[in-house]
Write a protein that holds these residues in place. Structure first.
Motif, PDB file in Angstrom:
ATOM      1  N   PHE A  61       0.965  -0.967   0.078  1.00 25.81           N
ATOM      2  CA  PHE A  61       0.087  -0.143   0.416  1.00 25.81           C
ATOM      3  C   PHE A  61       0.901   1.403  -0.450  1.00 25.81           C
ATOM      4  N   ASP A  62       2.339   0.695  -0.399  1.00 26.32           N
ATOM      5  CA  ASP A  62       3.238   2.222  -0.237  1.00 26.32           C
ATOM      6  C   ASP A  62       3.316   2.988   1.337  1.00 26.32           C
ATOM      7  N   MET A  63       2.457   2.363   2.576  1.00 26.16           N
ATOM      8  CA  MET A  63       2.542   3.571   3.250  1.00 26.16           C
ATOM      9  C   MET A  63       4.237   3.677   3.519  1.00 26.16           C
ATOM     10  N   THR A  64       4.032   4.605   4.215  1.00 26.92           N
ATOM     11  CA  THR A  64       5.476   4.721   5.314  1.00 26.92           C
ATOM     12  C   THR A  64       5.238   5.279   6.779  1.00 26.92           C
ATOM     13  N   VAL A  65       4.750   4.160   7.672  1.00 25.68           N
ATOM     14  CA  VAL A  65       4.449   4.275   9.150  1.00 25.68           C
ATOM     15  C   VAL A  65       5.086   4.496  10.297  1.00 25.68           C
ATOM     16  N   ILE A  66       5.721   4.473  11.459  1.00 28.31           N
ATOM     17  CA  ILE A  66       6.081   4.729  12.870  1.00 28.31           C
ATOM     18  C   ILE A  66       5.105   3.746  13.735  1.00 28.31           C
ATOM     19  N   THR A  67       5.778   2.991  14.134  1.00 27.56           N
ATOM     20  CA  THR A  67       5.178   1.622  15.238  1.00 27.56           C
ATOM     21  C   THR A  67       5.836   2.246  16.688  1.00 27.56           C
ATOM     22  N   THR A  68       5.114   2.408  17.666  1.00 25.82           N
ATOM     23  CA  THR A  68       5.297   2.394  18.955  1.00 25.82           C
ATOM     24  C   THR A  68       5.672   1.347  19.292  1.00 25.82           C
ATOM     25  N   VAL A  69       5.704   1.687  20.570  1.00 27.32           N
ATOM     26  CA  VAL A  69       7.440   0.826  21.503  1.00 27.32           C
ATOM     27  C   VAL A  69       5.711  -0.554  21.720  1.00 27.32           C
TER      28      VAL A  69
END
Length: 595
Positions: A358-366
């Protein structure tokens, strides 16, 4: 109907399920030599790169024996514990299972847990000893282990090799002889169970189903029982290597339906399909709802992409029914979603698929697990995010989820495995010697302790020989505290964590040190603090970059220098009030790699 056989392949990771499935497909002529490639059924790039199966794959084979034509519906399943939900769904659509055991490694933890899943659904089990072409195969030893586990005769175990194709004919013969034909009444009202679905950008949502009773024809008006929506069956068919349209499917068949469904919410895996004109009385007893184990926040890097991320998650959930998510917001990261996963590998795969498909750049939390908090007023709160924990003054107790972990390892590593589990607050409940040098250890251990790096450490200390499987056993009260991380007095909610009181000081210190390395220096001083409630337990300081304002004062009175320094100090103070601290993306993930 008597010539249909529905079966799946279950095994531990890397015991050769997909390779054996290739052989079966090739032998029955379902795929030609030209189409054959390694792990034909693993159609995702990710699966090929990592060499693991992530999704179950259904495919139909035609096979003629003694002049009689049989239809075999095969489902290849994943082996990893994080994808056990896929396995349970595949098992619900079958009457039999091929249990594959690697002749060089013997029975391992997922072999046992997948076998129990199959036995709960009363499937006929056909044991297969794979990788018999290797010199290190221990045929007799492993056969004895299988006989002991299932209680079959040694003659029932079929020696095979996915690489050379040995034993493939015997397996197909056993499938036809031993696995019962599906039971069902083609004349009864239609009752079909959805066991998977995929999103196609041209045709909408395609649902895969298994018919228990009744018949479905192209063009029928159907109803999805749980959602109550009605559709026309624009196209139905069976799953070969590509989809093969058919006019009619009846009881016992596995197939797909395309009915122009646009909304992801309208298809639920486990739902029942029936006809509007003759609805069935009761729904198919499918598989239970998924219970996520690990929770983490997923946020778009660019806050404008929130709606796109929502759409991507909806489409991904169609194909991965074990993903659970709900919207949340964070002071540090803006709007995003709190997602529930079945484990760390599952979380990693979801993140990768969001980026690739889906071409999404995401930040993942702890990542963390779900807790239950009891307030002094007697209310029970479910806490999936540490920042939801009530204030310590109103908090009576906190319960955390515990799991029962089964670890099968060589007897040489028992000491190290025990030490690891006890350091993670585990309690040894049982120890069984399966053979002279293989031990099964059972522990009760808090889920929060195994979320981060437990699996990697287990593999390291056992030189890759330990296999690990777990299932939840409920909640127990623990002495947990919320560790807050503050930058210049502002709390960063994406970095807070719920941890055991005894480990809090140590962890707080380590996080502060790590953040000091990662946060870039600014024009002003940054204080990094770890605190529990109002008590600060650790502090590090990122020093300010300073301009040498006294360079132009050579000689002269000290008070001139002091005046210039005071002036600079005032400027820094103002800057600190106005300026904000940017936390780089690495800092959120650094907490995971603290060791």
């Amino acid at each position: 109907m008597k010539n249909i056989r529905n079966f799946c392949i279950i095994a531990h990771i890397d015991h050769g399920k997909s390779t054996l499935a290739d052989r079966l497909l090739h032998f029955t002529g379902t795929i030609s030599d030209r189409e054959l490639q390694e792990q034909t059924l693993d159609d995702m790039d990710l699966e090929r790169e990592r060499g693991i199966t992530i999704k179950s794959h259904a495919i139909q084979m035609d096979y003629t024996v003694n002049g009689e034509k049989y239809v075999l519906n095969l489902i290849d399943t994943p082996g990893h514990v994080d994808f056990s939900y896929e396995v349970s769904r595949s098992i619900a659509a079958c009457e039999g299972a091929l249990l594959i055991v690697d002749a060089t490694q013997g029975i391992q933890a997922q072999t046992i847990s997948n076998l129990y899943l199959a036995l709960e659904q009363d499937l006929e089990i056909i044991p297969i000893l794979n990788k018999m072409d290797l010199d290190s195969a221990m045929a007799e030893e492993v056969t004895d282990q299988i006989v002991e586990l299932i209680g079959c005769n040694p003659e029932d175990v079929i020696p095979a090799s996915g690489k050379t194709g040995m034993g493939v004919e015997e397996i197909l013969q056993a499938v036809i002889d031993r696995i019962p034909a599906p039971k069902g009444d083609p004349e009864a009202p239609l009752q079909a169970m959805i066991f998977d679905s995929v999103f196609n950008s041209f045709r909408g949502i395609i649902a895969y189903f298994r018919i228990k009773h009744g018949t479905i024809r192209k063009g029928d008006e159907v109803k999805f029982v749980n959602t109550g929506k009605k559709y026309h069956a624009d196209e139905i068919g069976t799953l070969k290597l590509t989809m093969t349209p058919k006019k009619v499917l009846s009881a016992g068949d596995v197939g797909y339906i395309i009915s122009g469904i646009k909304q992801a919410k309208e298809v639920k895996v486990g739902d029942t399909i029936t006809l509007v004109s003759r609805p069935c009385q009761d729904v198919v007893k499918g598989f239970e709802d998924v219970k996520p184990m690990v929770f983490a926040g997923i946020y778009p890097v660019d806050t404008d992409e929130f709606e796109e991320l929502r759409g991507s998650l909806e489409k991904l959930q169609l194909n991965d029914a074990s993903l659970v998510y709900e919207p949340e917001s964070s002071m540090a990261l803006g709007f995003g979603f709190r997602c529930g996963f079945l484990g760390m590998l599952h979380m990693e795969i979801v993140q990768e698929r969001l980026e690739r498909e889906f071409d999404m750049t995401v930040i993942t939390t702890v990542p963390n697990v779900g807790y239950r908090a009891m307030t002094t007023k007697g209310e029970l709160l479910v806490v999936n995010n540490p920042s939801d924990l009530p204030d310590p003054s109103t908090l009576a107790s906190v319960e955390e989820p515990f799991i029962k972990a089964q670890i099968i390892t060589k007897s040489d590593f028992v000491g190290q495995v025990m030490t690891l589990c006890i350091n993670k607050r585990g309690v040894l409940t049982n120890q069984v010697y399966l053979t002279a040098d293989r031990v099964e250890l059972s522990f009760e251990i808090p889920l929060g302790e195994i979320v981060f790096d437990f699996y990697d450490k287990l593999k390291t200390i056992s030189k890759g020989y330990a296999s690990f499987d777990y299932h939840p056993i409920g909640y127990k009260e623990s002495k947990l505290v919320k560790l807050d991380i503050m930058l210049n007095g502002d709390q960063v909610d994406a970095l807070s964590a719920l941890i055991h009181r005894d480990n809090a000081y140590e962890l707080g210190k380590r996080i502060c040190l790590k953040l000091r390395e990662l946060i870039p220096r600014q024009q002003f001083e940054i204080a990094i603090q770890a605190g529990i409630g109002t008590k600060i337990i650790a502090r590090e300081t990122v020093r300010a970059l300073r301009k040498d304002v006294t360079a132009k004062c050579y000689g002269g009175d000290i008070s001139r220098k002091r005046k210039l320094l005071e002036k600079q100090k005032k400027g820094k103070k103002r800057m600190r009030q106005v300026g904000n601290v940017e936390v780089p993306q690495e800092a959120f993930l650094a907490v995971l790699q603290l060791d």
